[in-house]
Scaffold this motif. Structure first.
Motif, PDB file in Angstrom:
ATOM      1  N   SER A  38       0.831  -1.204   0.000  1.00  0.00           N
ATOM      2  CA  SER A  38       0.000   0.000   0.000  1.00  0.00           C
ATOM      3  C   SER A  38       0.866   1.254   0.000  1.00  0.00           C
ATOM      4  O   SER A  38       2.062   1.204   0.305  1.00  0.00           O
ATOM      5  CB  SER A  38      -0.902   0.018   1.240  1.00  0.00           C
ATOM      6  OG  SER A  38      -0.133   0.313   2.400  1.00  0.00           O
ATOM      7  N   TYR A  39       0.245   2.370  -0.323  1.00  0.00           N
ATOM      8  CA  TYR A  39       0.920   3.672  -0.302  1.00  0.00           C
ATOM      9  C   TYR A  39       1.532   3.934   1.075  1.00  0.00           C
ATOM     10  O   TYR A  39       2.692   4.332   1.174  1.00  0.00           O
ATOM     11  CB  TYR A  39      -0.091   4.761  -0.664  1.00  0.00           C
ATOM     12  CG  TYR A  39       0.419   6.170  -0.548  1.00  0.00           C
ATOM     13  CD1 TYR A  39       1.219   6.713  -1.548  1.00  0.00           C
ATOM     14  CD2 TYR A  39       0.089   6.970   0.534  1.00  0.00           C
ATOM     15  CE1 TYR A  39       1.681   8.009  -1.460  1.00  0.00           C
ATOM     16  CE2 TYR A  39       0.541   8.263   0.635  1.00  0.00           C
ATOM     17  CZ  TYR A  39       1.342   8.788  -0.364  1.00  0.00           C
ATOM     18  OH  TYR A  39       1.802  10.078  -0.268  1.00  0.00           O
ATOM     19  N   LYS A  85      -2.008  10.678  -0.290  1.00  0.00           N
ATOM     20  CA  LYS A  85      -1.721  10.045  -1.579  1.00  0.00           C
ATOM     21  C   LYS A  85      -2.280  10.851  -2.752  1.00  0.00           C
ATOM     22  O   LYS A  85      -1.603  11.045  -3.765  1.00  0.00           O
ATOM     23  CB  LYS A  85      -2.290   8.634  -1.597  1.00  0.00           C
ATOM     24  CG  LYS A  85      -2.058   7.904  -2.893  1.00  0.00           C
ATOM     25  CD  LYS A  85      -2.652   6.520  -2.869  1.00  0.00           C
ATOM     26  CE  LYS A  85      -2.414   5.819  -4.196  1.00  0.00           C
ATOM     27  NZ  LYS A  85      -2.958   4.474  -4.223  1.00  0.00           N
TER      28      LYS A  85
END
Length: 119
Positions: A38-39, A85
């Motif tokens: 994931s980010y 993000k």
């Protein structure tokens, strides 16, 4: 046979791809190696890699001059400044979608012969 741990091999590869280049290359290298993460996980790994680069004396952070404070304080400054993000410009890691630089400093790579590469 590879003579390093899984994490060390990844770190060495990130350095191979990034040494001497701007801070976005460090981010892109982390994202490439950890493309299924994931980010937020990539962000955490990036900060760990950045910490290791700084603590090992491979680079320093600067914005006109070297950043003040401990390495942990400099890493914390990245954490605090890090945009969501959706706010990061995908083509330039260190710039928001509004065109504003958010990173507290760029990398100054240090070489054994004393050379400094300011990015």
């Amino acid at each position: 046979m590879i003579n390093c741990s899984f994490e060390d091999c990844e770190y060495k590869l990130i350095l191979e791809w990034s040494y001497g280049l701007a801070i976005d290359s460090l981010w892109l290298s982390v994202c490439k190696i950890y493309d299924n993460f994931s980010y937020d996980n990539c962000k955490d790994i990036f900060l760990q890699v950045l910490y290791r680069v700084l603590i090992e004396g491979k680079a320093r952070l600067a914005c006109g001059d070297f950043l003040k404070g401990t390495i942990l304080e400099q890493i914390e400054a990245f954490k605090v400044a890090w945009p969501a993000k959706d706010d990061i410009d995908e083509s330039l890691f260190w710039v928001t979608n509004e065109g504003v630089s958010w990173v507290p400093g760029g990398l100054v790579w240090l070489y054994e012969d004393g050379t400094e590469i300011w990015t």
